[in-house]
Design a protein around this motif. Structure first.
Motif, mmCIF file in Angstrom:
data_model
loop_
_atom_site.group_PDB
_atom_site.id
_atom_site.type_symbol
_atom_site.label_atom_id
_atom_site.label_comp_id
_atom_site.label_asym_id
_atom_site.label_seq_id
_atom_site.Cartn_x
_atom_site.Cartn_y
_atom_site.Cartn_z
ATOM 1 N N TRP A 1 3.593 10.359 4.310
ATOM 2 C CA TRP A 1 2.695 9.430 3.629
ATOM 3 C C TRP A 1 1.476 10.133 3.039
ATOM 4 C CZ3 TRP A 1 -2.321 8.981 5.338
ATOM 5 C CH2 TRP A 1 -2.586 9.556 6.601
ATOM 6 N N SER A 2 1.026 11.201 3.714
ATOM 7 C CA SER A 2 -0.155 11.932 3.254
ATOM 8 C C SER A 2 0.183 13.017 2.243
ATOM 9 C CB SER A 2 -0.856 12.582 4.445
ATOM 10 O OG SER A 2 0.010 13.529 5.047
ATOM 11 N N GLY A 3 1.465 13.359 2.152
ATOM 12 C CA GLY A 3 1.880 14.439 1.271
ATOM 13 C C GLY A 3 1.777 15.813 1.881
ATOM 14 N N ASN B 1 -0.772 9.502 -4.756
ATOM 15 C CA ASN B 1 -1.051 8.178 -4.176
ATOM 16 C C ASN B 1 -1.940 7.327 -5.074
ATOM 17 O OD1 ASN B 1 0.578 8.679 -1.987
ATOM 18 N ND2 ASN B 1 -1.109 9.141 -0.578
ATOM 19 N N ARG C 1 3.780 13.770 -4.476
ATOM 20 C CA ARG C 1 3.354 12.387 -4.665
ATOM 21 C C ARG C 1 1.935 12.324 -5.158
ATOM 22 N NH1 ARG C 1 4.250 9.416 0.707
ATOM 23 N NH2 ARG C 1 3.184 7.693 -0.358
ATOM 24 N N ASN D 1 0.515 5.706 -7.276
ATOM 25 C CA ASN D 1 1.634 5.024 -6.616
ATOM 26 C C ASN D 1 2.985 5.617 -7.044
ATOM 27 O OD1 ASN D 1 -0.268 3.374 -5.478
ATOM 28 N ND2 ASN D 1 0.383 1.510 -6.524
ATOM 29 N N VAL E 1 5.951 8.906 -6.706
ATOM 30 C CA VAL E 1 6.529 10.090 -6.084
ATOM 31 C C VAL E 1 7.405 10.767 -7.144
ATOM 32 C CG1 VAL E 1 8.507 8.834 -5.121
ATOM 33 C CG2 VAL E 1 7.779 10.999 -4.088
ATOM 34 N N THR F 1 0.842 -1.202 0.000
ATOM 35 C CA THR F 1 0.000 0.000 0.000
ATOM 36 C C THR F 1 0.869 1.242 0.000
ATOM 37 O OG1 THR F 1 -1.676 -1.219 1.237
ATOM 38 C CG2 THR F 1 -1.881 1.195 1.146
ATOM 39 N N PHE F 2 0.980 1.883 -1.145
ATOM 40 C CA PHE F 2 1.892 3.019 -1.313
ATOM 41 C C PHE F 2 1.604 4.129 -0.314
ATOM 42 C CE2 PHE F 2 4.763 5.777 -3.388
ATOM 43 C CZ PHE F 2 4.154 6.997 -3.618
ATOM 44 N N SER F 3 0.343 4.397 -0.054
ATOM 45 C CA SER F 3 -0.014 5.523 0.809
ATOM 46 C C SER F 3 0.382 5.316 2.273
ATOM 47 C CB SER F 3 -1.514 5.817 0.715
ATOM 48 O OG SER F 3 -2.250 4.678 1.090
ATOM 49 N N SER F 4 0.843 4.127 2.626
ATOM 50 C CA SER F 4 1.317 3.869 3.985
ATOM 51 C C SER F 4 2.745 4.352 4.204
ATOM 52 C CB SER F 4 1.262 2.373 4.304
ATOM 53 O OG SER F 4 -0.048 1.879 4.247
ATOM 54 N N TYR F 5 3.463 4.622 3.125
ATOM 55 C CA TYR F 5 4.890 4.886 3.181
ATOM 56 C C TYR F 5 5.220 6.352 3.020
ATOM 57 C CZ TYR F 5 5.676 -0.116 2.673
ATOM 58 O OH TYR F 5 5.697 -1.468 2.870
#
Length: 124
Positions: A53-55, A74, A72, A77, A79, A28-32
């Motif tokens: 993670w939220s930008g 999300n 990014r 996926n 950045v 899950t890309f948005s977790s990172y």
């Protein structure tokens, strides 16, 4: 785990611009939180920029403030690193990295996953 693939590097004249992209897969890309680092020949790998993670939070090395922008998407996926007013000393291999940590995002030691790198060369 997450896999990272960078693109967008190349040769540009000093003063020019490039946009790097890093596509993530596998988790899950948005977790990172995501970061960009660079390494010039004979030098240590150094921090360039990072994004939460939220930008909503971004961090930059002093030497790129006002010239580079990290962002990014999300939903894609991905950045990005927009690099403007490139200088010869920006020449390096640029790496994308990912971490589940929320703090100390300028420290390369906290990043668990790395891409293979993309070469950026700014000629003077």
């Amino acid at each position: 785990q997450v896999q990272l693939v960078e693109s967008g590097g190349g040769l540009v004249q000093a003063g020019g611009s490039l946009r790097l992209s890093c596509v993530a897969s596998g988790d899950t890309f948005s977790s990172y939180a995501m970061g960009w680092f660079r390494q010039a020949p004979g030098k240590e790998r150094e921090f360039v920029a990072a994004i939460s993670w939220s930008g909503t939070r971004t961090y930059y090395a002093e030497f790129v403030k006002g010239r580079f922008t990290i962002s990014r998407g999300n939903a894609k996926n991905t950045v990005y690193l927009q690099m403007n007013s490139l200088k010869a000393e920006d020449t390096a291999v640029y790496y994308c990295a990912a971490t589940l940590r929320r703090t100390s995002l300028s420290s390369r030691e906290i990043f668990d996953y790395w891409g293979q790198g993309t070469q950026v060369t700014a000629s003077s």
